[in-house]
Structure formats: C-alpha cells, structure tokens
Design an enzyme around this catalytic site. Structure first.
Site, PDB file in Angstrom:
ATOM      1  N   TRP A  30       0.825  -1.211   0.000  1.00 31.53           N
ATOM      2  CA  TRP A  30       0.000   0.000   0.000  1.00 31.53           C
ATOM      3  C   TRP A  30       0.857   1.258   0.000  1.00 31.53           C
ATOM      4  O   TRP A  30       0.543   2.235  -0.667  1.00 31.53           O
ATOM      5  CB  TRP A  30      -0.977  -0.011   1.176  1.00 31.53           C
ATOM      6  N   ASP A  50      -1.779   6.609   6.244  1.00 31.25           N
ATOM      7  CA  ASP A  50      -2.806   5.676   5.788  1.00 31.25           C
ATOM      8  C   ASP A  50      -3.055   4.726   6.957  1.00 31.25           C
ATOM      9  O   ASP A  50      -2.197   3.914   7.298  1.00 31.25           O
ATOM     10  CB  ASP A  50      -2.288   4.914   4.551  1.00 31.25           C
ATOM     11  N   LYS A  58     -12.431  -1.929   6.900  1.00 26.29           N
ATOM     12  CA  LYS A  58     -11.681  -2.789   7.808  1.00 26.29           C
ATOM     13  C   LYS A  58     -12.068  -2.558   9.277  1.00 26.29           C
ATOM     14  O   LYS A  58     -12.386  -3.498   9.964  1.00 26.29           O
ATOM     15  CB  LYS A  58     -10.184  -2.607   7.589  1.00 26.29           C
TER      16      LYS A  58
HETATM   17  C1  LIG Z   1      -7.202  -1.987   2.095  1.00 28.14           C
HETATM   18  C2  LIG Z   1      -6.160  -0.938   2.122  1.00 28.14           C
HETATM   19  C3  LIG Z   1      -6.081   0.062   1.142  1.00 28.14           C
HETATM   20  C4  LIG Z   1      -6.987   0.115  -0.064  1.00 28.14           C
HETATM   21  O1  LIG Z   1      -8.243   0.507   0.272  1.00 28.14           O
HETATM   22  P1  LIG Z   1      -9.371   0.736  -0.872  1.00 28.14           P
HETATM   23  O2  LIG Z   1     -10.482   1.248  -0.051  1.00 28.14           O
HETATM   24  O3  LIG Z   1      -9.616  -0.597  -1.488  1.00 28.14           O
HETATM   25  O4  LIG Z   1      -8.854   1.712  -1.843  1.00 28.14           O
HETATM   26  C5  LIG Z   1      -5.099   1.024   1.280  1.00 28.14           C
HETATM   27  N1  LIG Z   1      -4.240   1.014   2.310  1.00 28.14           N
HETATM   28  C6  LIG Z   1      -4.283   0.062   3.260  1.00 28.14           C
HETATM   29  C7  LIG Z   1      -3.302   0.087   4.396  1.00 28.14           C
HETATM   30  C8  LIG Z   1      -5.243  -0.949   3.192  1.00 28.14           C
HETATM   31  O5  LIG Z   1      -5.282  -1.903   4.137  1.00 28.14           O
END
Ligand SMILES: *Cc1c(COP(=O)(O)O)cnc(C)c1O
Length: 355
Positions: free
Chosen positions: A100, A167, A191
């Site tokens: 990511w 993030d 999540k």
């Molecule tokens: C799942 C995830 C993403 C991507 O998220 P989307 O909503 O599918 O764009 C980005 N960064 C992290 C750390 C993730 O776990």
C-alpha cells in the site's frame, strides 16, 4: 457458527448487521428505507452529523481537525493527498513498508517529488525500518501505520518535525494514539470503521491551501469541509453503517477499551504461533501487527490441509495474501476474543493430529 477473519471487507458487529437490515426496510419508523431518503433531508443530515461527532469524540480530535466521509476508498487518497498538499517541485517523504505504501508513492510522483526515506523492501517487508532520517524540508512524511498484506505495524509513530500523513486503513481506532499530532489521516472504512464504499479523512485544516496548483472541485478537501461531506451525494448507506459501528465502539468503552481486547487477541494468537511446533510467524517480533497476523507452516506441504481443516471448523478468511502466502488472520475490532481462542484450539487440534 462461522469465525470471520477476512482482511477487508471484514467482520462488523452483529448488532450493526441487525440495525442496518432494519434500516433498509423501514428507517426509524419513517416508513422509508434508508436507501430511498434524500441526502439533503434532516433525517440523513442527523446520520452524517452523528457519524462525524462520534469519530471526533472517539479520536479526541481538536477543533483544527475536520472529519470527512468521501468516496473512492483509500486508493483515491494516494493521489488526493499529494494533489492537495504538494507542489510540482516540492519533496514529500515516504516510508515504504509494503504494497500500500508503494502505491501511495507511485501516485505522489504525478504531483511532486516523493522521496523514499526508508524501505523494508530488502527484507521482503518483514520488518519496519528503524534507522532513517527525514529531511526537514519535506512537505510531509507519509507512513502506512499498519501493513495489511505483510502483517507489520508501526508500534511507535516516528517523531519528526514534518507534517505527518498516515494511511490508517487497517488499524484506525484499534489503538490509542495522539491523532491530533497528524496533519492528515485517511482510511478505507471496510476494515475497522464500517462498510465498503466510503473512506474517512481526518485533516488539520491549517495545512490546506498552501499550494499553487489548481485543484478540481471534487478533489479539494476545502470544498468538502465547507459542505460537510455533502459536496455531492455521499455514499449514504456506507456512512450510516459507519455511524452504527462507531456507536458500537463507543458502547464498548471507546478506543482504549477495544485496544485492551485487541492486545489480548493478538497475544493469544502469536503465543500459539510461537509455541506450536507446526507454525511460525513471518514478521520481526517487535513489528508484528495486532490487526493482521501473518504466519506460515514449517512444512509448507501441510498448509492446504490445515486450511481445509480450519474451513471445516467454520473458520473463514485465513488464507494469506498471494504475495506473502501462508495464512493471515485479521483481528479487527469487531472480531471477538472467543473467535481467536477458537482458532487457537483448531491449530492445537491440527497439531495433535500431525505429530
Ligand atoms: C485496504 C487498504 C487500502 C486500499 O483501500 P481501498 O479502499 O480498497 O482503496 C489502502 N491502504 C491500506 C493500508 C489498506 O489496508
């Protein structure tokens, strides 16, 4: 009964499923479904207001920090962050701790000069980089607090003079943190916050408006702040599910209370991985994620058989990501400790059968 260890979209509290189902049929005795309400109605405005207020309360945010519910998932933030914060010739520091982060770095190149100040790549991302320096003139420093795919996590947020951008898609609200020390936090909701289809952005409004680039209306955070996340039609149902999940979290005692349970869940599973002769962890002990627990078997030829055994016992979603192989058990807020205890008992039973 199933035990859901999916990495995302993932388990949500049962009470959220029940209330959300009812809201689809008849929202709050309005006679209308939540899916057919106008987003400009007072009824939906109350949902948006409560979701924002709950997030501010649970994260102990100060008045400089604004909460936004936006479309496009965390992946849109990979570009929206540099588009709003970074001019063409400016540098931003990035920590590369996995898939990511790498995607975030790739998008930042379209808007400015991302500098990778540390990387776990040489270690196959099995640890979090320790010794590195961040240039003072970097406009911001971007980290991925929890690496969902490899199962590593920053246990301590680096302390630099830069604006911190994070993030937090896979560990937001899972542990206490000084959220006000961040300039910008983003997270896909699917999540730890709610349903897929919305992402949360927490931004210190003082860091906005400092660049020369013209920003498309829908991409400019300032417009979303001004319009209270209703610049255009928000993902109403996803926001509603977030609100319900945040209510649930508050009723559990908030972030501090859930962190204790999350610590107990992670400790129980890592303890089994370390003591069971068939299994081993894949990440440096001090950097192990409390949200996504990755592990493999000493004898890889047994992995398929364990996966089937787990499945027969009602365990869902523990197959590892294709990049890291083996297994990944995601222990998000809504997963009860009893599900982790059950997984541990299944690992023990399998081990007895194979010794
Ligand atoms: C799942 C995830 C993403 C991507 O998220 P989307 O909503 O599918 O764009 C980005 N960064 C992290 C750390 C993730 O776990």
């Amino acid at each position: 009964m199933l035990h859901n260890f999916n990495a995302g979209p993932s388990i949500l509290p049962q009470v959220v499923f029940e209330e959300a189902s009812q809201a689809i049929l008849n929202y709050n005795n309005t006679g209308l479904s939540i899916l057919e309400l106008g987003h400009r109605t007072a009824t939906f405005q109350a949902v948006m207001d409560e979701a924002q207020a709950l997030l501010k309360e649970l994260m102990h945010l100060d008045t400089d920090h604004e909460v936004l519910f936006l479309h496009g998932g965390a992946s849109t933030q990979f570009m929206q962050v540099p588009m709003n914060l970074l001019d063409d010739k400016e540098t931003a520091a990035y920590a590369d701790t996995g898939v990511w982060s790498s995607k975030a770095i790739k998008e930042a190149k379209l808007f400015g000069k991302p500098e990778v100040v540390c990387s776990g790549k040489e270690n196959n991302y099995t640890s979090i980089p320790k010794d590195f320096a961040v240039p003072n003139d970097a406009k911001y420093f971007h980290i991925t607090t929890n690496n969902t795919i490899y199962g590593s996590q920053w246990q301590k947020i680096p302390n630099t003079s830069n604006i911190m951008v994070a993030d937090m898609s896979s560990d937001i609200l899972s542990r206490e943190m000084d959220f006000n020390s961040f300039g910008l936090i983003y997270a896909g909701a699917q999540k730890n916050i709610g349903a897929a289809g919305v992402n949360v952005v927490v931004v210190n409004k003082n860091i906005l408006g400092k660049i020369k680039r013209a920003i498309p209306t829908i991409m400019d955070y300032r417009n979303h702040i001004k319009e209270g996340s209703m610049l255009n039609t928000p993902p109403v149902f996803a926001v509603y599910v977030c609100m319900l999940t945040l209510r649930w979290l508050k009723a559990q005692g908030g972030v501090a209370a859930i962190e204790k349970i999350n610590n107990a869940k992670a400790a129980a599973l890592y303890n089994e991985i370390d003591s069971n002769p068939l299994f081993k962890g894949t990440i440096a002990t001090e950097d192990r994620s409390k949200m996504n627990v990755c592990f493999v078997m000493h004898d890889p030829s047994l992995e398929e058989s364990f996966l089937n055994f787990a499945k027969q016992n009602g365990i869902v979603g523990i197959k590892g990501h294709r990049l890291s192989g083996g297994f990944r058990a995601s222990l998000y807020n809504a997963l009860p400790l009893s599900s982790v205890d059950f997984l541990v008992s299944v690992m023990q039973e399998f081990s007895t059968l194979h010794q």
